[in-house]
Design a protein around this motif. Structure first.
Motif, PDB file in Angstrom:
ATOM      1  N   ILE A  31      -9.421  13.729   7.918  1.00 33.18           N
ATOM      2  CA  ILE A  31     -10.264  14.743   8.555  1.00 33.18           C
ATOM      3  C   ILE A  31      -9.771  14.883   9.986  1.00 33.18           C
ATOM      4  CG2 ILE A  31     -12.296  14.302   7.128  1.00 33.18           C
ATOM      5  CD1 ILE A  31     -13.461  12.725   9.490  1.00 33.18           C
ATOM      6  N   ALA A  32     -10.229  15.904  10.688  1.00 34.67           N
ATOM      7  CA  ALA A  32      -9.806  16.127  12.063  1.00 34.67           C
ATOM      8  C   ALA A  32     -10.072  14.885  12.913  1.00 34.67           C
ATOM      9  CB  ALA A  32     -10.547  17.324  12.641  1.00 34.67           C
ATOM     10  N   GLY A  33      -9.062  14.424  13.610  1.00 40.14           N
ATOM     11  CA  GLY A  33      -9.189  13.244  14.448  1.00 40.14           C
ATOM     12  C   GLY A  33      -8.990  11.934  13.724  1.00 40.14           C
ATOM     13  N   HIS A  34      -8.793  11.982  12.421  1.00 37.30           N
ATOM     14  CA  HIS A  34      -8.615  10.755  11.640  1.00 37.30           C
ATOM     15  C   HIS A  34      -7.665  11.032  10.468  1.00 37.30           C
ATOM     16  CE1 HIS A  34     -10.544   7.190   9.256  1.00 37.30           C
ATOM     17  NE2 HIS A  34      -9.417   6.856   9.850  1.00 37.30           N
ATOM     18  N   PRO A  35      -6.350  10.886  10.697  1.00 38.04           N
ATOM     19  CA  PRO A  35      -5.362  11.186   9.655  1.00 38.04           C
ATOM     20  C   PRO A  35      -5.250  10.075   8.615  1.00 38.04           C
ATOM     21  CG  PRO A  35      -4.246  10.399  11.607  1.00 38.04           C
ATOM     22  CD  PRO A  35      -5.711  10.465  11.960  1.00 38.04           C
ATOM     23  N   LEU A  36      -6.365   9.731   8.015  1.00 38.89           N
ATOM     24  CA  LEU A  36      -6.458   8.579   7.123  1.00 38.89           C
ATOM     25  C   LEU A  36      -5.518   8.695   5.926  1.00 38.89           C
ATOM     26  CD1 LEU A  36      -7.858   5.970   6.168  1.00 38.89           C
ATOM     27  CD2 LEU A  36      -9.664   7.403   5.196  1.00 38.89           C
ATOM     28  N   ASP A  50      -5.953  20.417   6.336  1.00 38.09           N
ATOM     29  CA  ASP A  50      -6.615  21.646   5.898  1.00 38.09           C
ATOM     30  C   ASP A  50      -7.314  21.447   4.557  1.00 38.09           C
ATOM     31  OD1 ASP A  50      -5.913  23.091   8.131  1.00 38.09           O
ATOM     32  OD2 ASP A  50      -4.152  24.024   7.216  1.00 38.09           O
ATOM     33  N   ALA A  51      -6.659  20.701   3.652  1.00 39.86           N
ATOM     34  CA  ALA A  51      -7.222  20.471   2.319  1.00 39.86           C
ATOM     35  C   ALA A  51      -8.270  19.369   2.315  1.00 39.86           C
ATOM     36  CB  ALA A  51      -6.109  20.124   1.338  1.00 39.86           C
ATOM     37  N   GLY A  52      -8.178  18.455   3.277  1.00 36.92           N
ATOM     38  CA  GLY A  52      -9.092  17.318   3.307  1.00 36.92           C
ATOM     39  C   GLY A  52      -8.691  16.197   2.375  1.00 36.92           C
ATOM     40  N   GLU A  53      -7.547  16.343   1.724  1.00 41.69           N
ATOM     41  CA  GLU A  53      -7.064  15.315   0.802  1.00 41.69           C
ATOM     42  C   GLU A  53      -5.599  15.570   0.486  1.00 41.69           C
ATOM     43  OE1 GLU A  53      -8.946  15.605  -3.049  1.00 41.69           O
ATOM     44  OE2 GLU A  53      -9.350  17.724  -2.733  1.00 41.69           O
ATOM     45  N   ALA A  54      -4.929  14.536   0.018  1.00 40.54           N
ATOM     46  CA  ALA A  54      -3.530  14.658  -0.373  1.00 40.54           C
ATOM     47  C   ALA A  54      -3.152  13.421  -1.186  1.00 40.54           C
ATOM     48  CB  ALA A  54      -2.618  14.784   0.852  1.00 40.54           C
ATOM     49  N   VAL A  55      -1.998  13.501  -1.815  1.00 39.75           N
ATOM     50  CA  VAL A  55      -1.449  12.375  -2.570  1.00 39.75           C
ATOM     51  C   VAL A  55      -0.041  12.129  -2.059  1.00 39.75           C
ATOM     52  CG1 VAL A  55      -0.657  11.593  -4.833  1.00 39.75           C
ATOM     53  CG2 VAL A  55      -2.836  12.797  -4.633  1.00 39.75           C
ATOM     54  N   ILE A  56       0.272  10.859  -1.791  1.00 35.27           N
ATOM     55  CA  ILE A  56       1.620  10.485  -1.364  1.00 35.27           C
ATOM     56  C   ILE A  56       2.291   9.755  -2.518  1.00 35.27           C
ATOM     57  CG2 ILE A  56       2.976   9.028   0.166  1.00 35.27           C
ATOM     58  CD1 ILE A  56      -0.327  10.486   1.304  1.00 35.27           C
ATOM     59  N   VAL A  57       3.478  10.208  -2.879  1.00 37.21           N
ATOM     60  CA  VAL A  57       4.219   9.618  -3.991  1.00 37.21           C
ATOM     61  C   VAL A  57       5.053   8.470  -3.461  1.00 37.21           C
ATOM     62  CG1 VAL A  57       5.796  10.066  -5.895  1.00 37.21           C
ATOM     63  CG2 VAL A  57       4.336  11.921  -5.035  1.00 37.21           C
ATOM     64  N   THR A  58       4.819   7.262  -3.964  1.00 34.97           N
ATOM     65  CA  THR A  58       5.611   6.116  -3.536  1.00 34.97           C
ATOM     66  C   THR A  58       6.913   6.068  -4.330  1.00 34.97           C
ATOM     67  OG1 THR A  58       4.571   4.621  -5.125  1.00 34.97           O
ATOM     68  CG2 THR A  58       3.528   4.825  -2.981  1.00 34.97           C
ATOM     69  N   GLY A  59       7.985   5.726  -3.634  1.00 30.40           N
ATOM     70  CA  GLY A  59       9.302   5.697  -4.254  1.00 30.40           C
ATOM     71  C   GLY A  59      10.056   7.001  -4.109  1.00 30.40           C
ATOM     72  N   VAL A  60       9.365   8.064  -3.731  1.00 33.88           N
ATOM     73  CA  VAL A  60       9.956   9.385  -3.495  1.00 33.88           C
ATOM     74  C   VAL A  60       9.331   9.925  -2.219  1.00 33.88           C
ATOM     75  CG1 VAL A  60      10.365  11.702  -4.413  1.00 33.88           C
ATOM     76  CG2 VAL A  60      10.109   9.768  -5.979  1.00 33.88           C
ATOM     77  N   VAL A  88       7.641  14.124   2.865  1.00 29.05           N
ATOM     78  CA  VAL A  88       6.869  13.233   3.733  1.00 29.05           C
ATOM     79  C   VAL A  88       7.790  12.188   4.352  1.00 29.05           C
ATOM     80  CG1 VAL A  88       4.741  13.515   2.400  1.00 29.05           C
ATOM     81  CG2 VAL A  88       6.278  11.617   1.875  1.00 29.05           C
ATOM     82  N   ARG A  89       7.284  11.577   5.397  1.00 27.54           N
ATOM     83  CA  ARG A  89       8.001  10.489   6.056  1.00 27.54           C
ATOM     84  C   ARG A  89       7.687   9.191   5.321  1.00 27.54           C
ATOM     85  NH1 ARG A  89       5.879  10.813  11.216  1.00 27.54           N
ATOM     86  NH2 ARG A  89       7.404  12.446  11.663  1.00 27.54           N
ATOM     87  N   GLU A  90       8.696   8.424   5.037  1.00 24.27           N
ATOM     88  CA  GLU A  90       8.497   7.132   4.371  1.00 24.27           C
ATOM     89  C   GLU A  90       8.091   6.113   5.428  1.00 24.27           C
ATOM     90  OE1 GLU A  90      11.021   6.511   0.568  1.00 24.27           O
ATOM     91  OE2 GLU A  90      12.406   7.326   2.060  1.00 24.27           O
ATOM     92  N   ALA A  91       6.787   5.939   5.564  1.00 27.74           N
ATOM     93  CA  ALA A  91       6.228   5.036   6.569  1.00 27.74           C
ATOM     94  C   ALA A  91       4.872   4.562   6.082  1.00 27.74           C
ATOM     95  CB  ALA A  91       6.091   5.768   7.915  1.00 27.74           C
ATOM     96  N   PRO A  92       4.370   3.465   6.648  1.00 27.82           N
ATOM     97  CA  PRO A  92       3.040   2.996   6.223  1.00 27.82           C
ATOM     98  C   PRO A  92       1.976   4.059   6.473  1.00 27.82           C
ATOM     99  CG  PRO A  92       4.175   1.302   7.505  1.00 27.82           C
ATOM    100  CD  PRO A  92       4.998   2.552   7.621  1.00 27.82           C
ATOM    101  N   PRO A  93       1.034   4.243   5.550  1.00 26.87           N
ATOM    102  CA  PRO A  93      -0.034   5.234   5.740  1.00 26.87           C
ATOM    103  C   PRO A  93      -0.953   4.846   6.889  1.00 26.87           C
ATOM    104  CG  PRO A  93      -0.479   3.885   3.810  1.00 26.87           C
ATOM    105  CD  PRO A  93       0.901   3.524   4.269  1.00 26.87           C
ATOM    106  N   ALA A  94      -1.475   5.847   7.578  1.00 22.18           N
ATOM    107  CA  ALA A  94      -2.273   5.604   8.777  1.00 22.18           C
ATOM    108  C   ALA A  94      -3.646   5.033   8.462  1.00 22.18           C
ATOM    109  CB  ALA A  94      -2.431   6.910   9.565  1.00 22.18           C
ATOM    110  N   ALA A 205     -16.583   3.847   5.650  1.00 21.58           N
ATOM    111  CA  ALA A 205     -16.721   4.108   4.215  1.00 21.58           C
ATOM    112  C   ALA A 205     -15.515   4.867   3.673  1.00 21.58           C
ATOM    113  CB  ALA A 205     -18.006   4.890   3.952  1.00 21.58           C
ATOM    114  N   ARG A 206     -15.017   5.825   4.424  1.00 25.54           N
ATOM    115  CA  ARG A 206     -13.849   6.596   3.974  1.00 25.54           C
ATOM    116  C   ARG A 206     -12.609   5.719   3.926  1.00 25.54           C
ATOM    117  NH1 ARG A 206     -12.435   9.650   7.604  1.00 25.54           N
ATOM    118  NH2 ARG A 206     -11.068  10.997   6.414  1.00 25.54           N
ATOM    119  N   ARG A 207     -12.421   4.850   4.924  1.00 26.73           N
ATOM    120  CA  ARG A 207     -11.273   3.934   4.926  1.00 26.73           C
ATOM    121  C   ARG A 207     -11.331   3.019   3.711  1.00 26.73           C
ATOM    122  NH1 ARG A 207     -10.983   0.171   8.797  1.00 26.73           N
ATOM    123  NH2 ARG A 207      -8.710   0.145   8.991  1.00 26.73           N
TER     124      ARG A 207
END
Length: 225
Positions: A31-36, A50-60, A88-94, A205-207
């Motif tokens: 969400i805005a201010g928290h790129p969780l 903008d979507a409020g959600e996303a999926v990150i593919v590990t290994g790609v 995406v950037r291959e880095a630890p999620p925020a 709770a979101r984290r």
């Protein structure tokens, strides 16, 4: 999908991701201010926010962002979700905690949420708050399966506790109540105070939800390291 010029079905898309080397999927709930759960670059982060959600593919080095479209005549409108692949950037999620951290934080968040509800007199907020609380208790009592088989038991505990905290937050904000009703708040200043008091609890709770959803792939990666 990379190189695709037209949408493909979900089953085919997942198969192609696997062929590219995908090992798992991680959830992000920014969400805005928290790129969780995000890892960049800015273009992907902006789409995910903008979507409020996303999926990150590990290994790609790919992320998937949903776009929802509605079509059909009035009275027969249907929704369609298209997932766009973005590099995406291959880095630890925020800001994603471990399950242990999430469980400890949630225990404190639950106490804080309960204190806020009592302090702001949400217990006396009327039928809407009581109905929301009873609805949550009914859902919790049905023994629903909130995660797919194979997740560690701790992930299930963390997600259920996060959902309980989330339910308390919804009640405090007057979820399910009539327009303009915010629990027992009777002034704009009280509404603002309630939102400020609950903001850190909601963040926790979101984290925790992201930690629980991603626990399976985290365990797979630990086992393969």
């Amino acid at each position: 999908m990379p190189g695709e010029t037209a949408p493909v079905g979900l089953t085919l898309a997942l198969g192609r991701l696997r062929a590219l080397g995908a090992k798992g999927l991680r959830v992000a709930l920014p969400i805005a201010g928290h790129p969780l759960g995000l890892s960049g670059p800015p273009e992907f982060n902006a789409r995910a926010l903008d979507a409020g959600e996303a999926v990150i593919v590990t290994g790609v080095a790919l992320g998937l962002v949903p776009e929802v479209f509605q079509a059909g005549p009035e009275g027969d409108v249907h929704s369609e979700v298209v997932w766009r692949s973005v590099p995406v950037r291959e880095a630890p999620p925020a800001d994603v905690p471990s399950l242990g951290e999430a469980e400890r934080e949630l225990a404190e968040a639950l106490r804080e949420a309960t204190e806020v509800l009592s302090r702001l007199n949400v217990a006396g907020a009327g039928p809407a708050a009581q109905a929301a609380l009873e609805a949550y208790r009914a859902r919790a009592g049905r023994g629903r399966e909130v995660l797919a088989p194979g997740y560690p038991p701790r992930a299930l505990r963390v997600l259920e506790l996060a959902q309980r905290v989330g339910a308390l937050i919804e009640i405090a904000h007057g979820a399910g109540a009539g327009a303009g009703e915010h629990g027992a708040a009777v002034s704009a200043s009280e509404i603002a105070a309630r939102a400020e008091a609950l903001r850190p609890v909601e963040r926790t709770a979101r984290r925790a939800q992201v930690a629980a959803y991603n626990a399976y792939v985290e365990e797979l990666e630990r086992g393969g390291s």
